[in-house]
Design a protein around this motif. Structure first.
Motif, PDB file in Angstrom:
ATOM      1  N   ASN A  85      -3.901  10.002 -14.159  1.00 33.65           N
ATOM      2  CA  ASN A  85      -2.639  10.539 -14.682  1.00 33.65           C
ATOM      3  C   ASN A  85      -2.267   9.950 -16.040  1.00 33.65           C
ATOM      4  O   ASN A  85      -1.430  10.497 -16.760  1.00 33.65           O
ATOM      5  CB  ASN A  85      -1.497  10.275 -13.705  1.00 33.65           C
ATOM      6  N   ILE A  86      -2.892   8.831 -16.387  1.00 36.58           N
ATOM      7  CA  ILE A  86      -2.570   8.168 -17.648  1.00 36.58           C
ATOM      8  C   ILE A  86      -2.874   9.050 -18.850  1.00 36.58           C
ATOM      9  O   ILE A  86      -2.246   8.904 -19.911  1.00 36.58           O
ATOM     10  CB  ILE A  86      -3.336   6.823 -17.765  1.00 36.58           C
ATOM     11  N   VAL A  87      -3.807   9.966 -18.710  1.00 32.95           N
ATOM     12  CA  VAL A  87      -4.152  10.847 -19.826  1.00 32.95           C
ATOM     13  C   VAL A  87      -2.980  11.762 -20.159  1.00 32.95           C
ATOM     14  O   VAL A  87      -2.569  11.877 -21.322  1.00 32.95           O
ATOM     15  CB  VAL A  87      -5.416  11.676 -19.499  1.00 32.95           C
ATOM     16  N   GLU A  88      -2.413  12.416 -19.151  1.00 33.44           N
ATOM     17  CA  GLU A  88      -1.252  13.290 -19.365  1.00 33.44           C
ATOM     18  C   GLU A  88      -0.055  12.476 -19.851  1.00 33.44           C
ATOM     19  O   GLU A  88       0.659  12.888 -20.769  1.00 33.44           O
ATOM     20  CB  GLU A  88      -0.896  14.008 -18.065  1.00 33.44           C
ATOM     21  N   ILE A  89       0.141  11.298 -19.238  1.00 29.84           N
ATOM     22  CA  ILE A  89       1.258  10.444 -19.632  1.00 29.84           C
ATOM     23  C   ILE A  89       1.085   9.978 -21.075  1.00 29.84           C
ATOM     24  O   ILE A  89       2.044   9.964 -21.870  1.00 29.84           O
ATOM     25  CB  ILE A  89       1.373   9.235 -18.681  1.00 29.84           C
ATOM     26  N   GLY A  90      -0.146   9.606 -21.441  1.00 30.58           N
ATOM     27  CA  GLY A  90      -0.421   9.155 -22.799  1.00 30.58           C
ATOM     28  C   GLY A  90      -0.160  10.238 -23.826  1.00 30.58           C
ATOM     29  O   GLY A  90       0.362   9.964 -24.923  1.00 30.58           O
ATOM     30  N   ASP A  91      -0.505  11.481 -23.480  1.00 27.22           N
ATOM     31  CA  ASP A  91      -0.220  12.602 -24.382  1.00 27.22           C
ATOM     32  C   ASP A  91       1.288  12.754 -24.576  1.00 27.22           C
ATOM     33  O   ASP A  91       1.764  13.008 -25.698  1.00 27.22           O
ATOM     34  CB  ASP A  91      -0.801  13.902 -23.806  1.00 27.22           C
ATOM     35  N   TRP A  92       2.028  12.606 -23.476  1.00 24.83           N
ATOM     36  CA  TRP A  92       3.483  12.715 -23.567  1.00 24.83           C
ATOM     37  C   TRP A  92       4.048  11.606 -24.463  1.00 24.83           C
ATOM     38  O   TRP A  92       4.936  11.849 -25.285  1.00 24.83           O
ATOM     39  CB  TRP A  92       4.102  12.626 -22.173  1.00 24.83           C
ATOM     40  N   VAL A  93       3.556  10.390 -24.312  1.00 19.57           N
ATOM     41  CA  VAL A  93       4.029   9.252 -25.114  1.00 19.57           C
ATOM     42  C   VAL A  93       3.803   9.514 -26.594  1.00 19.57           C
ATOM     43  O   VAL A  93       4.709   9.337 -27.425  1.00 19.57           O
ATOM     44  CB  VAL A  93       3.326   7.950 -24.689  1.00 19.57           C
ATOM     45  N   TYR A 119       0.839  -1.208   0.000  1.00 19.04           N
ATOM     46  CA  TYR A 119       0.000   0.000   0.000  1.00 19.04           C
ATOM     47  C   TYR A 119       0.870   1.253   0.000  1.00 19.04           C
ATOM     48  O   TYR A 119       0.618   2.200  -0.751  1.00 19.04           O
ATOM     49  CB  TYR A 119      -0.904  -0.020   1.227  1.00 19.04           C
ATOM     50  N   ARG A 120       1.905   1.258   0.858  1.00 19.45           N
ATOM     51  CA  ARG A 120       2.789   2.429   0.935  1.00 19.45           C
ATOM     52  C   ARG A 120       3.503   2.641  -0.401  1.00 19.45           C
ATOM     53  O   ARG A 120       3.666   3.785  -0.848  1.00 19.45           O
ATOM     54  CB  ARG A 120       3.801   2.232   2.059  1.00 19.45           C
ATOM     55  N   ARG A 121       3.900   1.537  -1.040  1.00 16.86           N
ATOM     56  CA  ARG A 121       4.538   1.617  -2.359  1.00 16.86           C
ATOM     57  C   ARG A 121       3.562   2.231  -3.362  1.00 16.86           C
ATOM     58  O   ARG A 121       3.923   3.100  -4.154  1.00 16.86           O
ATOM     59  CB  ARG A 121       4.957   0.211  -2.789  1.00 16.86           C
ATOM     60  N   LYS A 122       2.320   1.791  -3.311  1.00 17.40           N
ATOM     61  CA  LYS A 122       1.299   2.301  -4.230  1.00 17.40           C
ATOM     62  C   LYS A 122       1.072   3.799  -4.007  1.00 17.40           C
ATOM     63  O   LYS A 122       0.987   4.577  -4.973  1.00 17.40           O
ATOM     64  CB  LYS A 122      -0.011   1.541  -4.012  1.00 17.40           C
ATOM     65  N   VAL A 123       1.010   4.212  -2.744  1.00 18.12           N
ATOM     66  CA  VAL A 123       0.819   5.637  -2.431  1.00 18.12           C
ATOM     67  C   VAL A 123       2.004   6.451  -2.938  1.00 18.12           C
ATOM     68  O   VAL A 123       1.836   7.542  -3.509  1.00 18.12           O
ATOM     69  CB  VAL A 123       0.633   5.837  -0.916  1.00 18.12           C
ATOM     70  N   ASN A 124       3.220   5.928  -2.730  1.00 19.25           N
ATOM     71  CA  ASN A 124       4.415   6.629  -3.206  1.00 19.25           C
ATOM     72  C   ASN A 124       4.407   6.781  -4.727  1.00 19.25           C
ATOM     73  O   ASN A 124       4.772   7.836  -5.267  1.00 19.25           O
ATOM     74  CB  ASN A 124       5.675   5.877  -2.769  1.00 19.25           C
ATOM     75  N   ILE A 125       3.993   5.723  -5.415  1.00 18.97           N
ATOM     76  CA  ILE A 125       3.915   5.784  -6.881  1.00 18.97           C
ATOM     77  C   ILE A 125       2.883   6.820  -7.303  1.00 18.97           C
ATOM     78  O   ILE A 125       3.129   7.620  -8.227  1.00 18.97           O
ATOM     79  CB  ILE A 125       3.580   4.394  -7.462  1.00 18.97           C
ATOM     80  N   GLU A 126       1.733   6.833  -6.635  1.00 21.51           N
ATOM     81  CA  GLU A 126       0.690   7.824  -6.948  1.00 21.51           C
ATOM     82  C   GLU A 126       1.251   9.234  -6.828  1.00 21.51           C
ATOM     83  O   GLU A 126       1.016  10.086  -7.704  1.00 21.51           O
ATOM     84  CB  GLU A 126      -0.492   7.666  -5.985  1.00 21.51           C
ATOM     85  N   GLN A 127       1.958   9.499  -5.728  1.00 26.56           N
ATOM     86  CA  GLN A 127       2.482  10.840  -5.490  1.00 26.56           C
ATOM     87  C   GLN A 127       3.553  11.223  -6.513  1.00 26.56           C
ATOM     88  O   GLN A 127       3.550  12.336  -7.045  1.00 26.56           O
ATOM     89  CB  GLN A 127       3.063  10.923  -4.068  1.00 26.56           C
ATOM     90  N   GLU A 128       4.470  10.292  -6.791  1.00 24.76           N
ATOM     91  CA  GLU A 128       5.569  10.596  -7.703  1.00 24.76           C
ATOM     92  C   GLU A 128       5.095  10.744  -9.147  1.00 24.76           C
ATOM     93  O   GLU A 128       5.683  11.479  -9.930  1.00 24.76           O
ATOM     94  CB  GLU A 128       6.645   9.508  -7.606  1.00 24.76           C
ATOM     95  N   LEU A 129       4.011  10.023  -9.501  1.00 28.00           N
ATOM     96  CA  LEU A 129       3.486  10.115 -10.872  1.00 28.00           C
ATOM     97  C   LEU A 129       2.966  11.505 -11.212  1.00 28.00           C
ATOM     98  O   LEU A 129       2.963  11.910 -12.372  1.00 28.00           O
ATOM     99  CB  LEU A 129       2.356   9.097 -11.074  1.00 28.00           C
ATOM    100  N   LYS A 130       2.519  12.233 -10.182  1.00 27.49           N
ATOM    101  CA  LYS A 130       1.890  13.531 -10.418  1.00 27.49           C
ATOM    102  C   LYS A 130       2.831  14.507 -11.128  1.00 27.49           C
ATOM    103  O   LYS A 130       2.383  15.346 -11.910  1.00 27.49           O
ATOM    104  CB  LYS A 130       1.415  14.132  -9.091  1.00 27.49           C
ATOM    105  N   ASN A 131       4.122  14.398 -10.843  1.00 28.25           N
ATOM    106  CA  ASN A 131       5.090  15.337 -11.424  1.00 28.25           C
ATOM    107  C   ASN A 131       6.081  14.663 -12.363  1.00 28.25           C
ATOM    108  O   ASN A 131       7.078  15.261 -12.752  1.00 28.25           O
ATOM    109  CB  ASN A 131       5.860  16.060 -10.307  1.00 28.25           C
ATOM    110  N   ALA A 132       5.810  13.397 -12.713  1.00 23.95           N
ATOM    111  CA  ALA A 132       6.768  12.641 -13.521  1.00 23.95           C
ATOM    112  C   ALA A 132       6.955  13.247 -14.903  1.00 23.95           C
ATOM    113  O   ALA A 132       8.077  13.315 -15.418  1.00 23.95           O
ATOM    114  CB  ALA A 132       6.316  11.180 -13.632  1.00 23.95           C
ATOM    115  N   VAL A 133       5.866  13.688 -15.529  1.00 16.89           N
ATOM    116  CA  VAL A 133       5.982  14.291 -16.860  1.00 16.89           C
ATOM    117  C   VAL A 133       6.738  15.614 -16.769  1.00 16.89           C
ATOM    118  O   VAL A 133       7.661  15.877 -17.543  1.00 16.89           O
ATOM    119  CB  VAL A 133       4.590  14.509 -17.488  1.00 16.89           C
ATOM    120  N   LYS A 134       6.364  16.441 -15.805  1.00 20.07           N
ATOM    121  CA  LYS A 134       7.001  17.753 -15.637  1.00 20.07           C
ATOM    122  C   LYS A 134       8.490  17.616 -15.337  1.00 20.07           C
ATOM    123  O   LYS A 134       9.297  18.447 -15.783  1.00 20.07           O
ATOM    124  CB  LYS A 134       6.301  18.516 -14.506  1.00 20.07           C
TER     125      LYS A 134
END
Length: 564
Positions: free
Chosen positions: A368-376, A303-318
């Motif tokens: 977040n997949i929408v922003e990531i998909g646009d980047w891809v 769960y903690r890993r999942k939460v960390n991934i959620e948080q880090e994904l928010k700024n991954a594209v930026k």
């Protein structure tokens, strides 16, 4: 200016009566007690004379309140307070219990001794009843009558302070929202009442049931925290639920999911124990519902890993943390690369490398997949454009697209605008979607795919054969490519898998689809695929996923599959 007259006194008396107030005066020098006419109406005692306040308390106060009522009077007479005030319950002639409030002030003689005590008496029965009701609602659920979250926290705190061994069983009704949506909230409320009664009968003296909210309930077991006994209790509850509930003449079957945490083994902290039970419940949900799960710290770590991934994904594209790799698709007859699959990779400063299998589902869940998909898509189109400038005309690159993206309004227009921005032919792009996505979109957003198909964008079905597709979908949509899932390739040595692959190949040829075998790693797999007529191969046998610089070097080779 106040002018006294008989009319004013009548107004005064009516006001006292209307307010359920009586007046009294105790002359302590001659020990006489004056009581106004309304006094009898308030206390509902007739035919009884009271010598003084002591006598009144003795004759009217209910037994449990007599001591405190007398102590209040002693406290005042002894000079410990300037105002006499006492609340207590009295018993009327007909046995009814009422609550009264007595207040008074003293008049003293020159020697400082109390001569008179004058005051009032109020009927506060309704007020006390309302206070008791409000207090009840603070601790108990108004629908089921069960203790609520506030009382649960208090009881759990007490158990932890007393160093008891116990456990929490967090439960909710599977798909309860469907019950409300189908039958209405009144029906759902009645089901919750019946359900709470059933669970209480199951646990009997083993623990205490609380309703936290909606269809969420929790059992506090303060008798034991044995895995075996708790498992037996859960199975006992499941067995009770096998019978249908009868609600308003209807029979309805329900299942529940449960999460269990033990104390003090798992934690001594209230918030942690609640969170652990909730996580265990969530684990039961994702494991198919109608089951129970004991909390393990691996669950929390996940769960903690999942939460960390959620948080880090928010700024991954930026933060420019994503990059693309490209795996060649090779025609073994022509010995040529005929295309590439673009593969997204994520390298995070805090988490390191995170597998797409781990972060893509989370990105889809959070949106977040929408922003990531646009980047891809931008990255792939930019790569095709830059490679063209270097003299490499890429025939086709496939792009994995999430169903979340496809369901977004305007996705097709966005897709078109991106490839037009780089001056790329739509035929150079292929949307890669899973079999399950295809079926979902067939009834939901098939228009999106059709718009792209009309523009010349190809569509590929990934993981073909692993889902639950109908051949009807293959005939309705002009799909260009079918990809055989790696799981079939891994087991191609088994005759049944070989027969299935052969069927896929023949089906694709009959429908004029291109067919690609994914995950090919050995010469034996390659030869067996060649025997079935599958000539386009993707996998480590030919190449790992490559960086764009490695792609360029590969395309410049004169031997092997060096050219598009």
């Amino acid at each position: 200016m106040y002018i006294y007259n008989e009319g004013n006194e009548q107004i005064y008396l009516r006001a006292l009566k209307g307010a359920d107030i009586a007046i009294w005066e105790w002359n302590m020098e001659n020990n006489t007690l004056f009581l106004s006419n309304n006094f009898t109406n308030i206390i509902e005692h007739t035919g009884i004379d009271f010598k003084d306040l002591w006598d009144f308390i003795q004759k009217t106060a209910v037994e449990p309140d007599k001591v405190s009522a007398k102590n209040d009077l002693v406290f005042f007479i002894n000079g410990n307070t300037s105002i006499y005030k006492s609340e207590f319950r009295i018993s009327t002639n007909n046995g009814k219990i009422k609550s009264i409030l007595i207040k008074g002030k003293a008049i003293k003689n020159p020697q400082g001794k109390i001569r008179l005590i004058s005051g009032s008496i109020n009927d506060i029965t309704e007020k006390k009843s309302l206070e008791e009701h409000i207090n009840y609602l603070a601790y108990y659920d108004s629908l089921t009558g069960l203790p609520n979250r506030f009382l649960f926290v208090n009881d759990l705190r007490t158990a932890l302070i007393n160093s008891q061994n116990g456990s929490l069983i967090f439960m909710d009704i599977d798909d309860f929202k469907l019950v409300n949506d189908t039958f209405g909230h009144d029906y759902g409320d009645l089901l919750l009442v019946i359900f709470s009664q059933l669970i209480n009968s199951c646990i009997k003296d083993l623990g205490k049931l609380y309703r936290l909210s909606g269809d969420e309930f929790i059992i506090l077991i303060n008798k034991y925290n044995s895995y075996n006994k708790l498992s037996e209790l859960c199975y006992h509850i499941f067995n009770y639920l096998k019978k249908p509930f009868e609600v308003k003449g209807d029979k309805i079957y329900i299942t529940i999911s449960m999460g269990i945490t033990l104390f003090p083994e798992d934690s001594h902290d209230i918030n942690e124990l609640y969170k652990y039970a909730d996580l265990a419940l969530y684990h039961s949900k994702i494991n198919g519902k109608s089951t129970f799960t004991f909390f393990q710290h691996e669950i929390f770590n996940s769960y903690r890993r999942k939460v960390n991934i959620e948080q880090e994904l928010k700024n991954a594209v930026k933060n420019n943390e994503f990059h693309m790799l490209y795996q060649p698709q090779v025609d073994i007859i022509k010995n040529q690369i005929i295309g590439f699959e673009s593969l997204l990779r994520w390298q995070n400063a805090k988490l390191g490398f995170v597998s797409p299998a781990e972060f893509i589902p989370i990105a889809e869940m959070t949106g977040n997949i929408v922003e990531i998909g646009d980047w891809v898509l931008n990255s792939v189109c930019k790569t095709i454009y830059e490679m063209k400038l270097k003299g490499h005309e890429l025939k086709k690159i496939s792009v994995n697209v999430s169903p979340i993206q496809l369901k977004k309004v305007g996705f097709a227009d966005k897709f078109v605008n991106i490839y037009k921005k780089y001056g790329i032919s739509p035929s150079q792009l292929e949307i890669e979607i899973t079999e399950g996505t295809l079926i979902d979109l067939f009834s939901y957003k098939i228009k999106t795919i059709n718009e792209l198909l009309k523009k010349g964008v190809k569509v590929s079905i990934d993981d073909f054969g692993t889902g639950y597709s109908s051949l009807n979908y293959l005939t309705v949509l002009p799909i260009s490519t079918i990809k055989i899932d790696k799981s079939f390739i891994d087991n191609i040595y088994h005759q049944k898998n070989k027969v299935i692959i052969n069927c896929m190949v023949n089906l694709s040829k009959s429908l004029n689809y291109e067919i690609i075998a994914e995950g090919v790693e050995t010469k034996e797999q390659l030869d067996l695929l060649s025997e079935t007529g599958c000539n386009i191969i993707q996998g480590y046998y030919f190449s790992k996923p490559l960086t764009i610089n490695e792609v360029e070097k590969t395309l410049m080779k004169k031997d092997g599959f060096g050219g598009v």
